[in-house]
Design a protein around this motif. Structure first.
Motif, PDB file in Angstrom:
ATOM      1  N   ALA A  90       0.833  -1.209   0.000  1.00  0.00           N
ATOM      2  CA  ALA A  90       0.000   0.000   0.000  1.00  0.00           C
ATOM      3  C   ALA A  90       0.863   1.252   0.000  1.00  0.00           C
ATOM      4  CB  ALA A  90      -0.920   0.004   1.212  1.00  0.00           C
ATOM      5  N   ASP A  91       0.418   2.244  -0.742  1.00  0.00           N
ATOM      6  CA  ASP A  91       1.029   3.572  -0.732  1.00  0.00           C
ATOM      7  C   ASP A  91      -0.081   4.600  -0.636  1.00  0.00           C
ATOM      8  OD1 ASP A  91       3.955   3.464  -0.931  1.00  0.00           O
ATOM      9  OD2 ASP A  91       3.605   2.460  -2.859  1.00  0.00           O
ATOM     10  N   THR A  92       0.194   5.675   0.091  1.00  0.00           N
ATOM     11  CA  THR A  92      -0.776   6.754   0.228  1.00  0.00           C
ATOM     12  C   THR A  92      -0.203   8.017  -0.392  1.00  0.00           C
ATOM     13  OG1 THR A  92      -1.750   5.798   2.221  1.00  0.00           O
ATOM     14  CG2 THR A  92      -2.106   8.144   1.851  1.00  0.00           C
ATOM     15  N   TYR A  93      -1.027   8.679  -1.203  1.00  0.00           N
ATOM     16  CA  TYR A  93      -0.606   9.864  -1.949  1.00  0.00           C
ATOM     17  C   TYR A  93      -1.407  11.079  -1.509  1.00  0.00           C
ATOM     18  CZ  TYR A  93       1.710   6.708  -5.257  1.00  0.00           C
ATOM     19  OH  TYR A  93       2.534   5.772  -5.845  1.00  0.00           O
ATOM     20  N   TYR A  94      -0.767  12.229  -1.654  1.00  0.00           N
ATOM     21  CA  TYR A  94      -1.431  13.518  -1.463  1.00  0.00           C
ATOM     22  C   TYR A  94      -1.355  14.292  -2.777  1.00  0.00           C
ATOM     23  CZ  TYR A  94      -2.060  18.425  -0.225  1.00  0.00           C
ATOM     24  OH  TYR A  94      -2.486  19.725  -0.207  1.00  0.00           O
ATOM     25  N   THR A  95      -2.444  14.943  -3.118  1.00  0.00           N
ATOM     26  CA  THR A  95      -2.421  15.838  -4.275  1.00  0.00           C
ATOM     27  C   THR A  95      -3.265  17.065  -3.963  1.00  0.00           C
ATOM     28  OG1 THR A  95      -2.780  16.022  -6.661  1.00  0.00           O
ATOM     29  CG2 THR A  95      -4.396  14.755  -5.427  1.00  0.00           C
ATOM     30  N   HIS A  96      -2.881  18.171  -4.570  1.00  0.00           N
ATOM     31  CA  HIS A  96      -3.565  19.446  -4.378  1.00  0.00           C
ATOM     32  C   HIS A  96      -4.297  19.813  -5.654  1.00  0.00           C
ATOM     33  CE1 HIS A  96      -4.100  23.792  -3.664  1.00  0.00           C
ATOM     34  NE2 HIS A  96      -4.019  23.489  -2.389  1.00  0.00           N
ATOM     35  N   ALA A  97      -5.350  20.606  -5.528  1.00  0.00           N
ATOM     36  CA  ALA A  97      -6.141  21.008  -6.694  1.00  0.00           C
ATOM     37  C   ALA A  97      -5.290  21.704  -7.755  1.00  0.00           C
ATOM     38  CB  ALA A  97      -7.287  21.918  -6.253  1.00  0.00           C
ATOM     39  N   LYS A  98      -4.199  22.334  -7.352  1.00  0.00           N
ATOM     40  CA  LYS A  98      -3.341  23.056  -8.294  1.00  0.00           C
ATOM     41  C   LYS A  98      -2.274  22.162  -8.939  1.00  0.00           C
ATOM     42  CE  LYS A  98      -3.737  27.490  -5.844  1.00  0.00           C
ATOM     43  NZ  LYS A  98      -2.979  28.545  -5.117  1.00  0.00           N
ATOM     44  N   TRP A  99      -2.154  20.926  -8.466  1.00  0.00           N
ATOM     45  CA  TRP A  99      -1.079  20.065  -8.941  1.00  0.00           C
ATOM     46  C   TRP A  99      -1.538  19.165 -10.078  1.00  0.00           C
ATOM     47  CZ3 TRP A  99       1.311  17.668  -3.861  1.00  0.00           C
ATOM     48  CH2 TRP A  99       1.789  18.703  -3.050  1.00  0.00           C
ATOM     49  N   SER A 100      -0.595  18.825 -10.920  1.00  0.00           N
ATOM     50  CA  SER A 100      -0.854  17.828 -11.968  1.00  0.00           C
ATOM     51  C   SER A 100      -0.242  16.481 -11.605  1.00  0.00           C
ATOM     52  CB  SER A 100      -0.292  18.300 -13.314  1.00  0.00           C
ATOM     53  OG  SER A 100       1.113  18.524 -13.218  1.00  0.00           O
ATOM     54  N   LYS A 101       0.664  16.478 -10.619  1.00  0.00           N
ATOM     55  CA  LYS A 101       1.303  15.244 -10.192  1.00  0.00           C
ATOM     56  C   LYS A 101       1.121  15.063  -8.687  1.00  0.00           C
ATOM     57  CE  LYS A 101       4.897  15.148 -13.777  1.00  0.00           C
ATOM     58  NZ  LYS A 101       6.368  15.094 -14.032  1.00  0.00           N
ATOM     59  N   PRO A 102       0.863  13.820  -8.255  1.00  0.00           N
ATOM     60  CA  PRO A 102       0.698  13.565  -6.820  1.00  0.00           C
ATOM     61  C   PRO A 102       2.055  13.417  -6.135  1.00  0.00           C
ATOM     62  CG  PRO A 102       0.436  11.531  -8.009  1.00  0.00           C
ATOM     63  CD  PRO A 102       0.673  12.596  -9.049  1.00  0.00           C
ATOM     64  N   ARG A 103       2.042  13.452  -4.819  1.00  0.00           N
ATOM     65  CA  ARG A 103       3.239  13.206  -4.022  1.00  0.00           C
ATOM     66  C   ARG A 103       2.950  12.049  -3.078  1.00  0.00           C
ATOM     67  NH1 ARG A 103       4.372  16.445  -7.323  1.00  0.00           N
ATOM     68  NH2 ARG A 103       5.772  18.235  -7.164  1.00  0.00           N
ATOM     69  N   VAL A 104       3.851  11.063  -3.059  1.00  0.00           N
ATOM     70  CA  VAL A 104       3.668   9.938  -2.152  1.00  0.00           C
ATOM     71  C   VAL A 104       4.006  10.393  -0.738  1.00  0.00           C
ATOM     72  CG1 VAL A 104       6.024   9.040  -2.451  1.00  0.00           C
ATOM     73  CG2 VAL A 104       4.168   7.493  -1.760  1.00  0.00           C
ATOM     74  N   LEU A 105       3.199   9.985   0.226  1.00  0.00           N
ATOM     75  CA  LEU A 105       3.460  10.269   1.639  1.00  0.00           C
ATOM     76  C   LEU A 105       4.316   9.123   2.165  1.00  0.00           C
ATOM     77  CD1 LEU A 105      -0.100  11.529   2.681  1.00  0.00           C
ATOM     78  CD2 LEU A 105       1.894  12.886   2.006  1.00  0.00           C
ATOM     79  N   SER A 106       5.628   9.304   2.070  1.00  0.00           N
ATOM     80  CA  SER A 106       6.565   8.202   2.291  1.00  0.00           C
ATOM     81  C   SER A 106       6.494   7.633   3.704  1.00  0.00           C
ATOM     82  CB  SER A 106       7.992   8.678   1.988  1.00  0.00           C
ATOM     83  OG  SER A 106       8.321   9.798   2.785  1.00  0.00           O
ATOM     84  N   LYS A 107       6.121   8.472   4.681  1.00  0.00           N
ATOM     85  CA  LYS A 107       6.072   7.997   6.058  1.00  0.00           C
ATOM     86  C   LYS A 107       4.883   7.070   6.314  1.00  0.00           C
ATOM     87  CE  LYS A 107       8.566  11.994   7.838  1.00  0.00           C
ATOM     88  NZ  LYS A 107       8.533  13.200   8.711  1.00  0.00           N
ATOM     89  N   LEU A 108       3.965   7.005   5.350  1.00  0.00           N
ATOM     90  CA  LEU A 108       2.824   6.102   5.460  1.00  0.00           C
ATOM     91  C   LEU A 108       3.022   4.823   4.648  1.00  0.00           C
ATOM     92  CD1 LEU A 108      -0.076   8.706   5.171  1.00  0.00           C
ATOM     93  CD2 LEU A 108       0.625   7.478   7.232  1.00  0.00           C
ATOM     94  N   LYS A 109       4.217   4.602   4.155  1.00  0.00           N
ATOM     95  CA  LYS A 109       4.518   3.438   3.340  1.00  0.00           C
ATOM     96  C   LYS A 109       4.070   2.151   4.032  1.00  0.00           C
ATOM     97  CE  LYS A 109       6.613   1.079   0.008  1.00  0.00           C
ATOM     98  NZ  LYS A 109       6.152   1.114  -1.402  1.00  0.00           N
ATOM     99  N   GLY A 110       3.275   1.345   3.318  1.00  0.00           N
ATOM    100  CA  GLY A 110       2.830   0.057   3.832  1.00  0.00           C
ATOM    101  C   GLY A 110       1.573   0.109   4.677  1.00  0.00           C
ATOM    102  N   LEU A 111       1.144   1.301   5.090  1.00  0.00           N
ATOM    103  CA  LEU A 111      -0.063   1.431   5.897  1.00  0.00           C
ATOM    104  C   LEU A 111      -1.285   1.615   4.998  1.00  0.00           C
ATOM    105  CD1 LEU A 111       1.175   3.830   8.734  1.00  0.00           C
ATOM    106  CD2 LEU A 111       0.848   1.350   8.873  1.00  0.00           C
ATOM    107  N   VAL A 112      -2.331   0.848   5.245  1.00  0.00           N
ATOM    108  CA  VAL A 112      -3.576   0.977   4.496  1.00  0.00           C
ATOM    109  C   VAL A 112      -4.481   1.955   5.240  1.00  0.00           C
ATOM    110  CG1 VAL A 112      -5.604  -0.227   3.607  1.00  0.00           C
ATOM    111  CG2 VAL A 112      -3.368  -1.373   3.590  1.00  0.00           C
ATOM    112  N   VAL A 113      -4.710   3.116   4.648  1.00  0.00           N
ATOM    113  CA  VAL A 113      -5.526   4.153   5.280  1.00  0.00           C
ATOM    114  C   VAL A 113      -6.993   3.916   4.936  1.00  0.00           C
ATOM    115  CG1 VAL A 113      -5.986   6.627   5.423  1.00  0.00           C
ATOM    116  CG2 VAL A 113      -3.623   5.809   5.220  1.00  0.00           C
TER     117      VAL A 113
END
Length: 439
Positions: A90-113
């Motif tokens: 599992a990977d969790t990503y954050y994206t903003h309305a102004k962005w075209s590319k998401p950013r992985v929230l690396s500290k949440l690696k492996g956690l299923v939110v």
């Protein structure tokens, strides 16, 4: 209820909302923005306020099949968090309305939110402020992301169900100002049918601040919802195995008890699923909460129950395609900012609009003989007169003639006073209105 105009109406909003990126697996909404997750690892953002949409592939760089597990949007529609699951974990990503590319929230690696609670009072377009995440392994974490930083500012571990780790399935947060600063109130639900309440000052646990309550029964998809009015949580509803557990919320109140959930939960009640008239084994699969009603998804229809009377007022149907009919309606979600509700299947989005849901509440309260609440919900003098008349007739039936007279004498009800009082005068004891003699 008003038979001319329905309180809730359904319209098809988007027939092929997934845009060929797989089947819809999850959905969230805020401020006229809808974000979908699909079975092929895509999130699709529809901004109906400006008529724009775009999609982002979260499966890039991951091998094998990928699917969006959950997607979350803040009330303002700017911030989005999504968890993708597949062969690589599992990977969790954050994206903003102004962005075209998401950013992985690396500290949440492996956690299923599974669930997210936004800080509605302090969130801005530029910053999420404090966000609480509930995970599949029974943990609560806090993160914050600033749009300009392009990554999480920090991640804090808050709480863990250590003795019996169960997945957090629903999570809500509210804040209130106190003499010591800001107090955070957290409500969470886990299987098997347990509700957890926490109060925190600056994320430091208060003494005896963690409360648990369990209900019997199980349900596949436990949900927790707050009804938001003017950015404040007013009441809650928990879709549990035993029924819809609901009540009022009073944040910032003086602490009246050190056990249970009396600190900020009021007027608790449990609405049994037998009210749905679907048989003893039928249980809902999703829930949405309005000011006066519950929208309960059961099968492919939504039953609307009045929260006060617990009576079904309407049943909503959906125009499903042949491709979606087998799976049917997957879930419900709400947009508190826009005052709208949505239902979705594997390809389509349906909008559920509310049409003056409080217009008949005076009558609901009147039928329950809750006269003060009935009067507070009246819209015109005629409705108020009907409340006064029923109060008068109730007093008259118990021979409380002075009280009956006071209600009959209300504005516009005076003529009714003469009719009723005259008919009862003959049976009135001659000393009913006599003043007490001085000794």
């Amino acid at each position: 209820m008003d038979q001319v105009r329905q309180v809730f109406t359904v319209d098809l909003l988007e027939r092929y909302a997934a845009k060929g990126r797989g089947a819809i697996t999850c959905m969230a909404a805020g401020n006229d923005v809808i974000v979908l997750g699909t079975s092929k690892g895509w999130i699709i953002r529809h901004d109906f306020g400006v008529g724009d949409s775009y999609d982002i592939d979260l499966s890039v760089g991951r091998t094998g099949e990928q699917s969006i597990h959950r997607v979350f949007v803040d009330p303002g529609g700017s911030h989005c968090i999504a968890t993708v699951v597949g062969n690589g974990g599992a990977d969790t990503y954050y994206t903003h309305a102004k962005w075209s590319k998401p950013r992985v929230l690396s500290k949440l690696k492996g956690l299923v939110v599974n669930t997210v609670a936004w800080n509605r009072q302090q969130i801005t377009e530029a910053s999420t402020r404090e966000v609480i995440l509930g995970t599949d392994n029974g943990q609560l974490h806090e993160i914050a992301v600033d749009e300009k930083d392009k990554r999480e500012k920090y991640m804090k571990f808050l709480f863990e169900l250590a003795e019996l780790p169960e997945a957090f399935m629903g999570l809500q947060m509210e804040t209130a100002s106190t003499s010591n600063g800001t107090r955070y109130y957290v409500m969470a639900v886990t299987p098997p049918e347990c509700i957890l309440l926490l109060e925190l000052d600056h994320w430091i646990y208060l003494e005896r601040a963690v409360h648990f309550m369990e209900l019997p029964g199980e349900i596949p998809n436990s949900e927790l919802h707050f009804f938001i009015k003017q950015r404040r949580a007013i009441h809650f509803a928990w879709l549990s195995g035993a029924g819809i557990y609901h009540g009022g919320l009073n944040f910032g109140a003086q602490h009246s008890s050190s056990d249970g959930d009396e600190n900020f939960v009021e007027n608790k009640a449990l609405l049994n699923y037998t009210k749905l008239c679907e048989g003893p084994e039928a249980k809902p699969s999703s829930l949405a909460v309005s000011e006066f009603h519950f929208l309960v998804l059961i099968g492919n229809k939504v039953k609307v129950l009045n929260r006060i009377s617990e009576q079904i007022i309407e049943e909503l149907q959906f125009d499903l395609t042949s491709e979606s009919a087998s799976r049917g309606i997957i879930g419900l979600c709400s947009d508190a900012s826009a005052g709208l509700f949505y239902a979705y299947d594997q390809s389509s989005i349906f909008q559920v609009s509310v049409n003056d849901e409080g217009r008949d509440m005076w009558k609901v309260y009147l039928d329950m003989k809750e006269y003060a609440a009935a009067l507070s919900n009246c819209r015109d003098p005629l409705q108020r007169d009907q409340v006064y008349l029923m109060q008068a007739e109730s007093a008259f039936s118990t021979k409380d003639f002075l009280r009956a007279a006071s209600f009959f004498a209300k504005p516009k009800a005076y003529s009714d006073f003469h009719q009723h009082f005259k008919s009862g005068w003959e049976g009135l004891d001659e000393n009913a209105f006599a003043c007490p003699q001085e000794s």
